[in-house]
Design a protein around this motif. Structure first.
Motif, PDB file in Angstrom:
ATOM      1  N   ARG A 144       0.822  -1.208   0.000  1.00  0.00           N
ATOM      2  CA  ARG A 144       0.000   0.000   0.000  1.00  0.00           C
ATOM      3  C   ARG A 144       0.864   1.269   0.000  1.00  0.00           C
ATOM      4  NH1 ARG A 144      -5.293   1.158   3.821  1.00  0.00           N
ATOM      5  NH2 ARG A 144      -6.558   1.956   2.100  1.00  0.00           N
ATOM      6  N   VAL A 145       0.507   2.201  -0.864  1.00  0.00           N
ATOM      7  CA  VAL A 145       1.169   3.510  -0.918  1.00  0.00           C
ATOM      8  C   VAL A 145       0.104   4.591  -1.063  1.00  0.00           C
ATOM      9  CG1 VAL A 145       3.325   2.658  -1.895  1.00  0.00           C
ATOM     10  CG2 VAL A 145       1.464   3.317  -3.428  1.00  0.00           C
ATOM     11  N   GLU A 146       0.468   5.800  -0.724  1.00  0.00           N
ATOM     12  CA  GLU A 146      -0.458   6.915  -0.860  1.00  0.00           C
ATOM     13  C   GLU A 146      -0.450   7.436  -2.289  1.00  0.00           C
ATOM     14  OE1 GLU A 146      -2.623   8.109   1.402  1.00  0.00           O
ATOM     15  OE2 GLU A 146      -1.962   6.392   2.606  1.00  0.00           O
ATOM     16  N   PRO A 147      -1.611   7.857  -2.806  1.00  0.00           N
ATOM     17  CA  PRO A 147      -1.656   8.409  -4.165  1.00  0.00           C
ATOM     18  C   PRO A 147      -0.963   9.763  -4.232  1.00  0.00           C
ATOM     19  CG  PRO A 147      -3.775   8.669  -3.087  1.00  0.00           C
ATOM     20  CD  PRO A 147      -2.937   7.837  -2.172  1.00  0.00           C
ATOM     21  N   LEU A 165       0.096   1.913  -9.171  1.00  0.00           N
ATOM     22  CA  LEU A 165      -0.568   2.409  -7.963  1.00  0.00           C
ATOM     23  C   LEU A 165      -1.875   1.666  -7.695  1.00  0.00           C
ATOM     24  CD1 LEU A 165      -0.713   4.519  -5.679  1.00  0.00           C
ATOM     25  CD2 LEU A 165      -1.886   6.032  -7.285  1.00  0.00           C
ATOM     26  N   VAL A 166      -2.745   1.524  -8.706  1.00  0.00           N
ATOM     27  CA  VAL A 166      -4.020   0.837  -8.465  1.00  0.00           C
ATOM     28  C   VAL A 166      -3.800  -0.661  -8.254  1.00  0.00           C
ATOM     29  CG1 VAL A 166      -5.448   2.551  -9.637  1.00  0.00           C
ATOM     30  CG2 VAL A 166      -4.525   0.651 -10.953  1.00  0.00           C
ATOM     31  N   THR A 167      -2.751  -1.224  -8.875  1.00  0.00           N
ATOM     32  CA  THR A 167      -2.429  -2.631  -8.636  1.00  0.00           C
ATOM     33  C   THR A 167      -2.003  -2.837  -7.188  1.00  0.00           C
ATOM     34  OG1 THR A 167      -1.738  -2.947 -10.936  1.00  0.00           O
ATOM     35  CG2 THR A 167      -0.962  -4.561  -9.324  1.00  0.00           C
ATOM     36  N   ARG A 168      -1.181  -1.942  -6.674  1.00  0.00           N
ATOM     37  CA  ARG A 168      -0.775  -2.012  -5.271  1.00  0.00           C
ATOM     38  C   ARG A 168      -1.988  -1.940  -4.341  1.00  0.00           C
ATOM     39  NH1 ARG A 168       4.291  -0.550  -3.260  1.00  0.00           N
ATOM     40  NH2 ARG A 168       5.973  -0.458  -4.797  1.00  0.00           N
ATOM     41  N   GLU A 169      -2.900  -1.010  -4.640  1.00  0.00           N
ATOM     42  CA  GLU A 169      -4.034  -0.798  -3.745  1.00  0.00           C
ATOM     43  C   GLU A 169      -4.996  -1.981  -3.757  1.00  0.00           C
ATOM     44  OE1 GLU A 169      -6.614   1.033  -0.984  1.00  0.00           O
ATOM     45  OE2 GLU A 169      -4.511   1.405  -1.511  1.00  0.00           O
ATOM     46  N   ILE A 170      -5.325  -2.500  -4.937  1.00  0.00           N
ATOM     47  CA  ILE A 170      -6.270  -3.622  -4.969  1.00  0.00           C
ATOM     48  C   ILE A 170      -5.626  -4.867  -4.373  1.00  0.00           C
ATOM     49  CG2 ILE A 170      -5.736  -4.455  -7.322  1.00  0.00           C
ATOM     50  CD1 ILE A 170      -8.787  -4.910  -7.650  1.00  0.00           C
ATOM     51  N   SER A 171      -4.310  -5.028  -4.560  1.00  0.00           N
ATOM     52  CA  SER A 171      -3.617  -6.167  -3.952  1.00  0.00           C
ATOM     53  C   SER A 171      -3.664  -6.054  -2.431  1.00  0.00           C
ATOM     54  CB  SER A 171      -2.165  -6.218  -4.429  1.00  0.00           C
ATOM     55  OG  SER A 171      -2.093  -6.410  -5.833  1.00  0.00           O
ATOM     56  N   TYR A 172      -3.445  -4.851  -1.921  1.00  0.00           N
ATOM     57  CA  TYR A 172      -3.522  -4.633  -0.480  1.00  0.00           C
ATOM     58  C   TYR A 172      -4.923  -4.940   0.044  1.00  0.00           C
ATOM     59  CZ  TYR A 172      -4.026  -2.235   3.959  1.00  0.00           C
ATOM     60  OH  TYR A 172      -4.311  -1.960   5.266  1.00  0.00           O
ATOM     61  N   ARG A 173      -5.936  -4.471  -0.669  1.00  0.00           N
ATOM     62  CA  ARG A 173      -7.311  -4.685  -0.198  1.00  0.00           C
ATOM     63  C   ARG A 173      -7.663  -6.171  -0.166  1.00  0.00           C
ATOM     64  NH1 ARG A 173     -11.162   0.253  -2.450  1.00  0.00           N
ATOM     65  NH2 ARG A 173      -9.753   1.957  -1.853  1.00  0.00           N
TER      66      ARG A 173
END
Length: 287
Positions: free
Chosen positions: A143-146, A227-235
């Motif tokens: 997870r990273v911040e946008p 970025l969106v790949t990181r976020e959906i993977s985190y979720r």
């Protein structure tokens, strides 16, 4: 007595899913495919055009053999790939309207190919893909911040027309599919805070894989796909799920991105589409 296709229900799917936990992650494709359809049926028990089958033998049930026909897409799995039972099940499926065999694990490709050859089915395409995989514990670190001026949030059904239009695989009937996946699965969109414009997104496909990863042309080369790949993977990892994605062998940019993030290739899966055997068939919009 010869075996037949036998309809199964949610409790059977749940029992089958437990079987695929063994030798992890060998059967992760089957496990997460069933996981998604189990969640679909919990949220929307009367899904149209969804058929769930096994073979009418004790051995098939003991091995968790399943065939799922979701509209025109076919998913299949089993613990065993050497006894011919999955080939038998695929042979009993109605292929007359044309089917898209989706994310078939490498263990079962030979069975699928034999059925296609025996039935003399004509192919629209036959595309191998690499299975990129990451454990949940690792995905929790992604997870990273946008960037300033942008915000990450779940997609809404109102975003579906844009996601569908930009999707390279869109077709008549795909808008319904995109809407359903947004309603029933984890998704992520990157939005401009000021204008609320959706500029990048990713959804989860029925088989449990990341899919429809897209960045608007006007916002490419800014790292938004990663970025969106990181976020959906985190979720997904926050829900306890490992993360999977399928990438074609010629898609070097996507493969490079997943490798850079720490994903590893652990298997290959096949996508195969057959032509209808009885006239043309186009899946109707809205179904």
């Amino acid at each position: 007595m010869s075996a037949n296709l036998e309809a199964i229900d949610l409790p059977v799917l749940q029992r089958f899913q437990e079987l695929f936990k063994q030798n992890w992650p060998k059967y992760c494709q089957e496990y997460y495919c069933l996981d998604n359809f189990i969640e679909f049926l919990k949220k929307q028990p009367e899904i149209k055009h969804l058929q769930l089958y096994t073979l009418s033998t004790k051995q098939a049930r003991d091995e968790g053999l399943f065939v799922i026909v979701d509209r025109f897409q076919l998913f299949a799995g089993s613990l065993n790939n050497t006894n011919g039972l999955l080939e038998k099940a695929l042979d009993l499926v109605d292929w007359s309207g044309g089917l898209k065999a989706s994310s078939i694990p490498s263990r079962h490709i030979a069975a699928l190919d034999k059925v296609v050859a025996a039935k003399q089915l004509r192919l629209v395409f036959r595309d191998p893909t690499d299975l990129f995989y990451m454990k949940a514990e690792e995905a929790l670190q992604l997870r990273v911040e946008p960037a300033p001026g942008f915000v990450l949030r779940s997609l809404s059904v109102e975003d579906a027309p844009l996601v569908n239009e930009e999707w390279p695989n869109h077709h008549l009937g795909s808008l319904y599919f995109i809407e359903r996946q947004i309603r029933l699965c984890v998704s992520v969109g990157l939005y401009n805070v000021k204008t609320q414009e959706l500029v990048a997104w990713c959804i989860r496909l029925q088989g449990g894989y990341l899919g429809a990863l897209q960045v608007k042309e006007s916002h490419k080369r800014r790292g938004f796909g990663s970025l969106v790949t990181r976020e959906i993977s985190y979720r997904l990892a926050a829900q306890g799920h490992d993360v999977m994605a399928l990438v074609g062998p010629t898609n070097a940019p996507s493969a490079g991105m997943f490798r850079k993030l720490g994903f590893q290739v652990i298997d290959q899966c096949l996508w195969l589409r057959t032509e209808p055997t009885e006239g043309d068939f186009v899946w109707p919009e809205g179904e």
